[in-house]
Design an enzyme around this catalytic site. Structure first.
Site, PDB file in Angstrom:
ATOM      1  CG  ASP A   1      -8.641   5.120   0.034  1.00  0.00           C
ATOM      2  OD1 ASP A   1      -9.776   5.561  -0.189  1.00  0.00           O
ATOM      3  OD2 ASP A   1      -8.167   4.148  -0.579  1.00  0.00           O
TER       4      ASP A   1
ATOM      5  CB  THR B   1      -9.490  -0.581  -7.236  1.00  0.00           C
ATOM      6  OG1 THR B   1      -9.430   0.627  -6.489  1.00  0.00           O
ATOM      7  CG2 THR B   1      -8.641  -1.635  -6.579  1.00  0.00           C
TER       8      THR B   1
ATOM      9  N   GLY C   1     -13.764  -1.419  -6.562  1.00  0.00           N
ATOM     10  CA  GLY C   1     -15.084  -0.880  -6.229  1.00  0.00           C
ATOM     11  C   GLY C   1     -15.134  -0.107  -4.927  1.00  0.00           C
ATOM     12  N   GLY C   2     -13.984   0.381  -4.423  1.00  0.00           N
ATOM     13  CA  GLY C   2     -14.019   1.170  -3.191  1.00  0.00           C
ATOM     14  C   GLY C   2     -14.682   0.370  -2.080  1.00  0.00           C
TER      15      GLY C   2
ATOM     16  CB  THR D   1      -6.183   0.779  -6.250  1.00  0.00           C
ATOM     17  OG1 THR D   1      -7.061   1.803  -6.671  1.00  0.00           O
ATOM     18  CG2 THR D   1      -5.613   1.126  -4.887  1.00  0.00           C
TER      19      THR D   1
ATOM     20  NE  ARG E   1      -4.169   1.693   1.151  1.00  0.00           N
ATOM     21  CZ  ARG E   1      -5.210   2.007   0.372  1.00  0.00           C
ATOM     22  NH1 ARG E   1      -5.260   1.605  -0.891  1.00  0.00           N
ATOM     23  NH2 ARG E   1      -6.213   2.705   0.843  1.00  0.00           N
TER      24      ARG E   1
ATOM     25  CG  ASN F   1      -8.396   6.279  -4.183  1.00  0.00           C
ATOM     26  OD1 ASN F   1      -9.255   5.415  -4.027  1.00  0.00           O
ATOM     27  ND2 ASN F   1      -8.462   7.436  -3.580  1.00  0.00           N
TER      28      ASN F   1
ATOM     29  CB  SER G   1      -7.225  -0.402   1.583  1.00  0.00           C
ATOM     30  OG  SER G   1      -7.704  -1.064   0.445  1.00  0.00           O
ATOM     31  CB  SER G   2     -12.625  -1.217   0.813  1.00  0.00           C
ATOM     32  OG  SER G   2     -13.101  -0.154   1.584  1.00  0.00           O
TER      33      SER G   2
HETATM   34  N1  GLY Z   1      -8.606   2.983  -2.944  1.00  0.00           N
HETATM   35  C1  GLY Z   1      -9.648   2.101  -2.634  1.00  0.00           C
HETATM   36  C2  GLY Z   1      -9.314   1.186  -1.521  1.00  0.00           C
HETATM   37  O1  GLY Z   1      -8.148   1.001  -1.217  1.00  0.00           O
HETATM   38  O2  GLY Z   1     -10.199   0.639  -0.920  1.00  0.00           O
END
Ligand code: GLY
Length: 573
Positions: free
Chosen positions: A425, A383, A475-476, A401, A104, A403, A454-455
């Site tokens: 984020d 992403t 998809g966030g 990603t 990340r 983002n 993050s998700s």
């Molecule tokens: N940028 C989207 C995530 O990391 O969830």
């Protein structure tokens, strides 16, 4: 010239022209495949092809992943990247080794908690979303390097980087989706770049057309430095200096020292259980693994499959679980290296049961009664996820990603790659939503060197010690609920991988207090019933972009690429 000579010459020239520029008839794209040995499922057919060829040349799933990551950075600039970050979840074929790699992005050393606030303490709109200040220190190249060092079978780094160099240097034909994306973001590219950017035509009034060749010479040179010097070709020397110079021109804060200091981290993967299956997923700084296990834990004691797929009871149960889980996410989750995330407590089965104890099967619980304030949410898909299984059964799930689509819309001058806007984020201010409508507080506040929450939920499922499924999606905040649904589609609704991946989805996330139903996900009667239970139903277009692989009962692999995006392609042998 006599007439027949003239006609002959004309015919010859026409044929020669046709030969030089064959019309682009699109790529061959498969959305579903059954294969004996290996599968690669990615967001672009050229990247899937690159990965498949590595496997056929004797590489393992990690070798293929490195080549895919770099190829996607060229052919899928909307989300594929070397200027972003991501997460790997890995399981070796014999099950002896499971691993999670966190690559990340990190906040630069100069970053601070209030960096996106004005003098009155209000969030300055767009500052964490577009341009130089939105970028975190990129992690993807270090991610590739680390996974290569630890697991490569080919042990030929140059071989893995070369396909991306070729695609960047010789160019590739862009798909309709890519042409549309580049045209849509033209204004942003013009605004946020300090040097001419490869994604904008010299004549800025010209638009991109399907099938046009996109050549990325500067990106090819950066990739050559990575090929020749490994991670140092990116984090030290010329590339790092180009990043620092770009930051100085554009008012950003990443320095060459930030680049040198970047490191990826091998983390203990999250391990969970659901109805006799074992799950391996991503720990913080992703909320994915914790949230997924909480969701599965809350619904496990309910026999929702009996009421039917996408019945009111099924959707209501999932929505009520999501409401509680996303409230926990906002309060407790962040980078565990900087904030004490109560990981064990959040996935403790007693806690999960107690958290869901006030579930009412007939009535929606207002989110305001659970926690927190109101906000407006937006969804972005940009992403990307890829799933790979090789002939030894080694499995790779990677979500990566920039983002938002094309990240910060800023290309590093002279280096040709897009920077992420991952700083968005973080929680810029407690209670103020980010791009995905997600809110947070202290747990996800900005600190130098910290990673934003993050998700992303790259996940591997096993059964009786054997590989069962590899799954993930962009998809966030909808990532977690999409992975949740694909897993339960297979385990509870007995779908095959393709049906489970292509099935319509729904999403909710505590706040806003809304239930998003994909167009066609339910009939009118179900919608009305959900409304009468107190859900505010909103129709949405595509939720998620899942790439998945299942080991079938007969031992064959079934791979699926989402039908929601035209270019996603699965290949295998
Ligand atoms: N940028 C989207 C995530 O990391 O969830």
């Amino acid at each position: 010239m006599r007439l027949n000579h003239y006609l002959f010459a004309l015919l010859f020239l026409t044929l020669a022209a046709c030969k030089q520029k064959p019309a682009f008839s699109g790529y061959s794209i498969q959305k579903s495949i059954v294969a004996d040995s290996a599968i690669v499922s990615t967001a672009h057919p050229l990247a899937s092809e690159v990965g498949l060829q590595v496997l056929k040349d004797g590489g393992n799933a990690i070798d293929a992943a490195v080549a895919v990551q770099l190829a996607l950075a060229v052919v899928y600039p909307v989300a594929g990247n070397i200027g972003g970050g991501g997460f790997l979840v890995y399981r070796s074929g014999d099950g002896q080794d499971v691993a999670a790699l966190d690559f990340r992005e990190k906040a630069p050393a100069k970053a601070h908690r209030d960096m996106y606030l004005d003098a009155e303490g209000n969030v300055i709109e767009g500052k964490s979303i577009e341009g130089h200040l939105a970028a975190g220190v990129p992690g993807s190249v270090e991610g590739c390097w680390q996974m290569y060092q630890k697991y490569s079978q080919l042990k030929d780094w140059k071989r893995l980087v070369q396909p991306a160099i070729d695609l960047a240097e010789k160019g590739f034909r862009i798909t309709e989706s890519e042409a549309n994306g580049l045209n849509e973001y033209k204004r942003g590219f013009i605004k946020n770049n300090t040097k001419a950017c490869v994604f904008v035509k010299k004549d800025t009034s010209e638009i991109w057309k399907t099938g046009e060749l996109l050549v990325q010479t500067e990106l090819a040179e950066t990739l050559k430095r990575i090929r020749d010097q490994g991670r140092d070709g990116f984090y030290r020397g010329k590339t790092a200096d180009l990043v620092a110079a770009e930051m100085q021109r554009g008012g950003g804060w990443i320095t060459a020292q930030d680049m040198t200091d970047y490191h990826a981290v091998w983390r203990k993967p999250m391990l969970g259980k659901y109805r006799g299956y074992d799950l391996i997923s991503m720990p913080p700084p992703s909320s994915g693994g914790i949230a997924l296990f909480q969701l599965l834990g809350m619904v496990e004691h309910h026999s929702f499959a009996k009421s039917g797929f996408h019945s009111p009871a099924h959707i209501h149960l999932f929505t009520e679980a999501e409401r509680r889980v996303y409230a926990d996410r906002a309060k407790h989750l962040g980078d565990a290296d900087f904030y004490s995330v109560p990981v064990a407590s959040l996935v403790d089965s007693q806690y999960i049961q107690q958290r869901f104890a006030n579930f009412d099967p007939n009535k929606a619980t207002p989110s305001s009664g659970i926690e927190g304030g109101e906000f407006t949410g937006k969804e972005s898909k940009q992403t990307t996820h890829y799933s790979i299984v090789d002939a030894e059964g080694n499995a790779v799930a990677i979500t990566t990603t920039l983002n938002a689509g094309y990240g910060a819309l800023t290309v590093v001058g002279g280096a040709g790659f897009l920077l992420n806007n991952e700083m968005d984020d973080f929680s810029a201010k407690p209670g103020v939503p980010n791009l995905y409508g997600a809110i947070g507080g202290d747990a996800n506040a900005i600190v130098p060197g910290k990673r934003p929450l993050s998700s992303m939920t790259p996940t591997i499922v096993t059964k009786d010690g054997k590989l069962f499924m590899v799954v993930g999606t962009p998809g966030g905040t909808t990532i977690i609920t999409s992975v949740f649904q694909v897993i339960t589609n297979v385990i509870d609704f007995d779908m095959d991988m393709t049906a489970a991946t292509h099935a319509k989805r729904f999403h909710s996330q505590w706040l806003p207090d809304e239930l998003y139903l994909e167009k066609g996900a339910t009939n009118e009667a179900t919608r009305k019933k959900l409304q009468s239970m107190g859900h505010k139903v909103v129709e949405w277009s595509g939720i998620g972009q899942v790439e998945s692989i299942l080991v079938r009962k007969d031992g064959k692999l079934e791979g699926a690429a989402d039908i929601r995006a035209k270019d996603d392609a699965v290949m295998g042998y």
